[in-house]
Scaffold this active site. Structure first.
Site, PDB file in Angstrom:
ATOM      1  N   ILE A   1       0.844  -1.192   0.000  1.00  0.00           N
ATOM      2  CA  ILE A   1       0.000   0.000   0.000  1.00  0.00           C
ATOM      3  C   ILE A   1       0.879   1.241   0.000  1.00  0.00           C
ATOM      4  O   ILE A   1       0.597   2.216  -0.701  1.00  0.00           O
ATOM      5  CB  ILE A   1      -0.928   0.013   1.230  1.00  0.00           C
ATOM      6  CG1 ILE A   1      -1.879  -1.191   1.184  1.00  0.00           C
ATOM      7  CG2 ILE A   1      -1.707   1.319   1.308  1.00  0.00           C
ATOM      8  CD1 ILE A   1      -2.686  -1.355   2.465  1.00  0.00           C
ATOM      9  N   SER A   2       1.927   1.211   0.801  1.00  0.00           N
ATOM     10  CA  SER A   2       2.845   2.350   0.852  1.00  0.00           C
ATOM     11  C   SER A   2       4.235   1.859   1.216  1.00  0.00           C
ATOM     12  O   SER A   2       4.396   0.836   1.882  1.00  0.00           O
ATOM     13  CB  SER A   2       2.363   3.402   1.861  1.00  0.00           C
ATOM     14  OG  SER A   2       2.406   2.893   3.182  1.00  0.00           O
ATOM     15  N   THR A   3       5.229   2.623   0.773  1.00  0.00           N
ATOM     16  CA  THR A   3       6.621   2.316   1.074  1.00  0.00           C
ATOM     17  C   THR A   3       7.265   3.569   1.639  1.00  0.00           C
ATOM     18  O   THR A   3       7.253   4.623   0.993  1.00  0.00           O
ATOM     19  CB  THR A   3       7.379   1.876  -0.190  1.00  0.00           C
ATOM     20  OG1 THR A   3       6.722   0.729  -0.748  1.00  0.00           O
ATOM     21  CG2 THR A   3       8.808   1.519   0.137  1.00  0.00           C
TER      22      THR A   3
ATOM     23  N   LYS B   1      10.523   5.320   4.437  1.00  0.00           N
ATOM     24  CA  LYS B   1      11.925   5.156   4.820  1.00  0.00           C
ATOM     25  C   LYS B   1      12.074   4.112   5.913  1.00  0.00           C
ATOM     26  O   LYS B   1      13.084   3.413   5.980  1.00  0.00           O
ATOM     27  CB  LYS B   1      12.491   6.494   5.306  1.00  0.00           C
ATOM     28  CG  LYS B   1      12.636   7.537   4.225  1.00  0.00           C
ATOM     29  CD  LYS B   1      13.335   8.785   4.747  1.00  0.00           C
ATOM     30  CE  LYS B   1      12.525   9.454   5.841  1.00  0.00           C
ATOM     31  NZ  LYS B   1      13.167  10.711   6.325  1.00  0.00           N
TER      32      LYS B   1
ATOM     33  N   ASN C   1       7.203  -0.504   5.455  1.00  0.00           N
ATOM     34  CA  ASN C   1       6.329  -0.775   4.323  1.00  0.00           C
ATOM     35  C   ASN C   1       4.991  -1.263   4.859  1.00  0.00           C
ATOM     36  O   ASN C   1       4.942  -1.985   5.858  1.00  0.00           O
ATOM     37  CB  ASN C   1       6.919  -1.856   3.412  1.00  0.00           C
ATOM     38  CG  ASN C   1       8.082  -1.344   2.590  1.00  0.00           C
ATOM     39  OD1 ASN C   1       8.555  -0.225   2.790  1.00  0.00           O
ATOM     40  ND2 ASN C   1       8.554  -2.163   1.666  1.00  0.00           N
ATOM     41  N   VAL C   2       3.917  -0.850   4.197  1.00  0.00           N
ATOM     42  CA  VAL C   2       2.582  -1.290   4.593  1.00  0.00           C
ATOM     43  C   VAL C   2       1.999  -2.120   3.467  1.00  0.00           C
ATOM     44  O   VAL C   2       1.980  -1.685   2.308  1.00  0.00           O
ATOM     45  CB  VAL C   2       1.662  -0.091   4.913  1.00  0.00           C
ATOM     46  CG1 VAL C   2       0.292  -0.588   5.365  1.00  0.00           C
ATOM     47  CG2 VAL C   2       2.278   0.800   5.985  1.00  0.00           C
TER      48      VAL C   2
ATOM     49  N   ASP D   1       3.429  14.555  15.485  1.00  0.00           N
ATOM     50  CA  ASP D   1       3.725  14.739  14.055  1.00  0.00           C
ATOM     51  C   ASP D   1       2.429  14.931  13.286  1.00  0.00           C
ATOM     52  O   ASP D   1       2.270  14.433  12.177  1.00  0.00           O
ATOM     53  CB  ASP D   1       4.498  13.539  13.512  1.00  0.00           C
ATOM     54  CG  ASP D   1       5.081  13.800  12.121  1.00  0.00           C
ATOM     55  OD1 ASP D   1       5.370  14.975  11.809  1.00  0.00           O
ATOM     56  OD2 ASP D   1       5.229  12.838  11.345  1.00  0.00           O
TER      57      ASP D   1
ATOM     58  N   ASP E   1      -0.556   7.062  12.045  1.00  0.00           N
ATOM     59  CA  ASP E   1       0.870   7.193  12.365  1.00  0.00           C
ATOM     60  C   ASP E   1       1.091   7.693  13.779  1.00  0.00           C
ATOM     61  O   ASP E   1       1.631   8.783  14.002  1.00  0.00           O
ATOM     62  CB  ASP E   1       1.570   8.109  11.355  1.00  0.00           C
ATOM     63  CG  ASP E   1       1.629   7.511   9.966  1.00  0.00           C
ATOM     64  OD1 ASP E   1       1.501   6.275   9.854  1.00  0.00           O
ATOM     65  OD2 ASP E   1       1.782   8.263   8.984  1.00  0.00           O
TER      66      ASP E   1
END
Length: 287
Positions: free
Chosen positions: A85-87, A89, A92-93, A218, A235
């Site tokens: 789904i996302s990458t 730093k 990874n998801v 954040d 997050d």
């Protein structure tokens, strides 16, 4: 984007104090599986390494990471993996099929690639991690367990966050908000049709987090997502307790980021007023 943003209700009778969960950072079942390396695990590890979505990760996923995934599969939290789904730093998801046949998100922190110093800035001063050492693997695993604990606490306080499901070593399983082919959008990616209403929901969630003893640390339009008219805070790995030495400065930064974004969208949002709203004593609300 819908102009309706319903607030989640806090759990009835839930009260928060200075108590904090003790987080165990000793060797997990995944570490023991990785050390034992029996035939079933070796076969599982090789199948995962051969899977297209994991081929690029072979250099950064160690055996214990694969063992953590193996343990989550054994325990019924993961039935099958989908695509990424996302990458990022640090993590990874991936989309996955959960034990109840519902879609879940599997967030895998890459120990060798994670920003060790960045993580320690948020962990140091947190009463749950007073005895943490300097081992990079331990810091990353502490971060993941901290994210799981923060999600639980935020959820109990009535803040809409992804439902935490399971954690094993450096792998977190949680609710997938939306779907990989119809993913929830970050506020930075959408046109907010009713920014004042959205801002009021976000500020209420910030206040609930604060009263639950947490500061996001954040928060911005990049860590707020919208799906089917519902705002979700994401997050929370870096979220700190209100007793953290940098909690006030983190909260001030959150207020500036949130107020700046919603002001650009046309809402009446001021950072100083937002800070006062979030930190106001509970008794003052009833006056």
């Amino acid at each position: 984007m819908s102009d309706e943003f319903g607030l989640v209700e806090p759990q009835e009778g839930e009260a928060f104090g200075d108590e904090w969960e003790e987080i165990d950072l000793s060797d997990s079942a995944a570490d023991r599986i990785a050390k034992r390396k029996d035939r079933d695990f070796d076969e599982f590890r090789m199948r995962l390494k051969d899977a297209d979505q994991f081929k690029v990760e072979q250099s950064v996923f160690d055996d214990a990471t694969f063992a953590a995934i193996y343990k989550l599969v054994q325990d019924g939290y993961i039935n099958a993996f989908g695509g990424p789904i996302s990458t990022g730093k640090e993590a990874n998801v991936f989309e996955a099929l959960g034990g109840d046949e519902a879609d879940v998100a599997v967030k895998i922190y890459r120990i060798n690639a994670s920003d060790f110093r960045h993580m320690r800035d948020y962990l140091e001063g947190d009463p749950r991690f007073q005895s943490i050492g300097h081992d990079k693997g331990q810091v990353v695993m502490a971060w993941v367990r901290k994210e799981y604990a923060n999600l639980e606490r935020a959820q109990r306080a009535g803040v809409r966050v992804p439902n935490p499901i399971a954690v094993e070593r450096n792998v977190l399983v949680m609710e997938l908000v939306g779907h990989a082919d119809d993913r929830a959008r970050r506020l930075s990616e959408v046109n907010v049709e009713n920014p004042q209403t959205a801002f009021e929901v976000v500020r209420e969630y910030m206040r609930r987090l604060y009263r639950a003893g947490l500061v996001h640390g954040d928060l911005s339009e990049y860590n707020l997502i919208i799906h089917e008219g519902e705002l979700v805070v994401i997050d929370l790995g870096q979220a700190v307790t209100i007793h953290h030495p940098n909690a006030v400065s983190f909260l001030e930064r959150d207020c500036r980021n949130v107020a700046k974004f919603f002001s650009r969208q046309g809402a009446d949002a001021d950072a100083d007023q937002l800070f006062d709203f979030v930190t106001a004593e509970e008794e003052a609300d009833d006056e």
